[in-house]
Scaffold this motif. Structure first.
Motif, PDB file in Angstrom:
ATOM      1  N   ASN A  10      24.276   2.273  66.200  1.00  0.00           N
ATOM      2  CA  ASN A  10      24.416   0.823  66.059  1.00  0.00           C
ATOM      3  C   ASN A  10      24.630   0.384  64.618  1.00  0.00           C
ATOM      4  OD1 ASN A  10      23.898   0.286  68.879  1.00  0.00           O
ATOM      5  ND2 ASN A  10      21.798   0.905  68.456  1.00  0.00           N
ATOM      6  N   SER A  11      25.141   1.266  63.784  1.00  0.00           N
ATOM      7  CA  SER A  11      25.281   0.940  62.363  1.00  0.00           C
ATOM      8  C   SER A  11      26.433   1.721  61.753  1.00  0.00           C
ATOM      9  CB  SER A  11      23.981   1.305  61.633  1.00  0.00           C
ATOM     10  OG  SER A  11      24.080   1.068  60.238  1.00  0.00           O
ATOM     11  N   ILE A  12      27.024   1.140  60.737  1.00  0.00           N
ATOM     12  CA  ILE A  12      27.881   1.946  59.874  1.00  0.00           C
ATOM     13  C   ILE A  12      26.957   2.703  58.938  1.00  0.00           C
ATOM     14  CG2 ILE A  12      29.844   0.356  59.921  1.00  0.00           C
ATOM     15  CD1 ILE A  12      28.480   0.213  56.701  1.00  0.00           C
ATOM     16  N   MET A  13      27.480   3.681  58.250  1.00  0.00           N
ATOM     17  CA  MET A  13      26.747   4.305  57.149  1.00  0.00           C
ATOM     18  C   MET A  13      27.769   4.615  56.063  1.00  0.00           C
ATOM     19  SD  MET A  13      24.308   7.678  56.734  1.00  0.00           S
ATOM     20  CE  MET A  13      25.603   8.906  56.900  1.00  0.00           C
ATOM     21  N   THR A  14      27.497   4.100  54.868  1.00  0.00           N
ATOM     22  CA  THR A  14      28.302   4.451  53.705  1.00  0.00           C
ATOM     23  C   THR A  14      27.433   5.267  52.783  1.00  0.00           C
ATOM     24  OG1 THR A  14      29.658   2.450  53.860  1.00  0.00           O
ATOM     25  CG2 THR A  14      29.607   3.566  51.727  1.00  0.00           C
ATOM     26  N   HIS A  15      27.950   6.423  52.372  1.00  0.00           N
ATOM     27  CA  HIS A  15      27.212   7.208  51.387  1.00  0.00           C
ATOM     28  C   HIS A  15      28.116   7.657  50.267  1.00  0.00           C
ATOM     29  CE1 HIS A  15      28.811  10.965  52.961  1.00  0.00           C
ATOM     30  NE2 HIS A  15      28.032  11.004  54.021  1.00  0.00           N
ATOM     31  N   TRP A  16      27.503   7.803  49.113  1.00  0.00           N
ATOM     32  CA  TRP A  16      28.139   8.415  47.940  1.00  0.00           C
ATOM     33  C   TRP A  16      27.820   9.888  48.062  1.00  0.00           C
ATOM     34  CZ3 TRP A  16      25.678  10.803  43.627  1.00  0.00           C
ATOM     35  CH2 TRP A  16      26.522  11.092  42.560  1.00  0.00           C
ATOM     36  N   VAL A  17      28.831  10.715  47.898  1.00  0.00           N
ATOM     37  CA  VAL A  17      28.643  12.142  48.119  1.00  0.00           C
ATOM     38  C   VAL A  17      29.238  12.936  46.973  1.00  0.00           C
ATOM     39  CG1 VAL A  17      30.746  12.361  49.508  1.00  0.00           C
ATOM     40  CG2 VAL A  17      28.897  13.948  49.871  1.00  0.00           C
ATOM     41  N   VAL A  18      28.550  14.016  46.633  1.00  0.00           N
ATOM     42  CA  VAL A  18      29.048  14.986  45.666  1.00  0.00           C
ATOM     43  C   VAL A  18      28.998  16.344  46.357  1.00  0.00           C
ATOM     44  CG1 VAL A  18      28.732  16.088  43.422  1.00  0.00           C
ATOM     45  CG2 VAL A  18      28.099  13.678  43.719  1.00  0.00           C
ATOM     46  N   ALA A  56      33.650  17.412  44.287  1.00  0.00           N
ATOM     47  CA  ALA A  56      34.315  16.261  44.904  1.00  0.00           C
ATOM     48  C   ALA A  56      33.316  15.114  44.942  1.00  0.00           C
ATOM     49  CB  ALA A  56      34.787  16.611  46.310  1.00  0.00           C
ATOM     50  N   PHE A  57      33.705  13.970  44.368  1.00  0.00           N
ATOM     51  CA  PHE A  57      32.890  12.760  44.368  1.00  0.00           C
ATOM     52  C   PHE A  57      33.625  11.724  45.213  1.00  0.00           C
ATOM     53  CE2 PHE A  57      32.119  14.930  40.419  1.00  0.00           C
ATOM     54  CZ  PHE A  57      30.800  14.703  40.090  1.00  0.00           C
ATOM     55  N   ALA A  58      32.920  11.086  46.149  1.00  0.00           N
ATOM     56  CA  ALA A  58      33.571  10.088  46.988  1.00  0.00           C
ATOM     57  C   ALA A  58      32.534   9.180  47.628  1.00  0.00           C
ATOM     58  CB  ALA A  58      34.393  10.766  48.084  1.00  0.00           C
ATOM     59  N   ASN A  59      32.992   7.999  48.029  1.00  0.00           N
ATOM     60  CA  ASN A  59      32.229   7.145  48.925  1.00  0.00           C
ATOM     61  C   ASN A  59      32.843   7.347  50.306  1.00  0.00           C
ATOM     62  OD1 ASN A  59      30.439   5.849  47.072  1.00  0.00           O
ATOM     63  ND2 ASN A  59      32.200   4.713  46.311  1.00  0.00           N
ATOM     64  N   VAL A  60      31.987   7.542  51.293  1.00  0.00           N
ATOM     65  CA  VAL A  60      32.454   7.803  52.650  1.00  0.00           C
ATOM     66  C   VAL A  60      31.772   6.813  53.589  1.00  0.00           C
ATOM     67  CG1 VAL A  60      32.715   9.529  54.474  1.00  0.00           C
ATOM     68  CG2 VAL A  60      32.674  10.254  52.074  1.00  0.00           C
ATOM     69  N   THR A  61      32.567   6.146  54.426  1.00  0.00           N
ATOM     70  CA  THR A  61      32.033   5.180  55.384  1.00  0.00           C
ATOM     71  C   THR A  61      32.287   5.677  56.800  1.00  0.00           C
ATOM     72  OG1 THR A  61      32.369   3.347  53.857  1.00  0.00           O
ATOM     73  CG2 THR A  61      32.118   2.796  56.186  1.00  0.00           C
ATOM     74  N   PHE A  62      31.208   5.792  57.561  1.00  0.00           N
ATOM     75  CA  PHE A  62      31.244   6.217  58.957  1.00  0.00           C
ATOM     76  C   PHE A  62      31.025   4.994  59.838  1.00  0.00           C
ATOM     77  CE2 PHE A  62      29.733   9.737  56.455  1.00  0.00           C
ATOM     78  CZ  PHE A  62      30.245  10.880  57.049  1.00  0.00           C
ATOM     79  N   THR A  63      31.847   4.814  60.859  1.00  0.00           N
ATOM     80  CA  THR A  63      31.608   3.761  61.842  1.00  0.00           C
ATOM     81  C   THR A  63      30.532   4.258  62.817  1.00  0.00           C
ATOM     82  OG1 THR A  63      33.411   4.579  63.227  1.00  0.00           O
ATOM     83  CG2 THR A  63      33.948   2.839  61.618  1.00  0.00           C
TER      84      THR A  63
END
Length: 131
Positions: free
Chosen positions: A103-111, A40-47
């Motif tokens: 105090n930050s979002i985090m966006t990561h590309w995940v496999v 599974a390949f995706a970009n995931v954004t956490f608030t």
């Protein structure tokens, strides 16, 4: 001979950003790139403060932080800081969680490789034990 596959930056038919929830705490958004039984390949954004539940990947997981800052924690350890540009390899069978800083979002590309096995939620106490 098989041909290489290009995953274009623009979303294709049926690829929509989705808000995920069942195995996450907080607001988390998934942009699927390609998902099948093997990977599974995706970009995931956490608030801020959002995170995954504890989980294990059958064949491992690669995480590359694209924006923001956050944390990753292996079961039995303390959370470790992640920042833009960091790459993580979680070997097969490693039970862990990951998510955004307070105090930050985090966006990561995940496999994610192989099956993902979801466990219990990460408690606020576990999340706050950062190193």
């Amino acid at each position: 001979m098989p041909e290489s596959i290009i995953f274009h930056a623009s979303k294709g038919e049926g690829q929509k950003t989705v808000k995920v929830g069942a195995t996450f705490t907080g607001d988390v958004y998934l942009d699927p790139i390609s998902i099948d039984d093997k990977a599974a390949f995706a970009n995931v954004t956490f608030t801020p403060c959002a995170r995954t539940y504890w989980h294990t990947h059958e064949d491992g997981q690669v995480i590359r932080v694209l924006a923001g800052s956050g944390w990753i924690c292996d079961k039995g350890s303390v959370p470790r800081r992640l920042k833009t540009g960091d790459t993580v390899w979680a070997p097969a069978g490693t039970t862990h969680w990951h998510g955004a800083d307070e105090n930050s979002i985090m966006t990561h590309w995940v496999v994610g490789l192989g099956k993902t096995i979801w466990h219990e939620a990460v408690t606020d106490e576990e999340y706050s034990k950062k190193g």
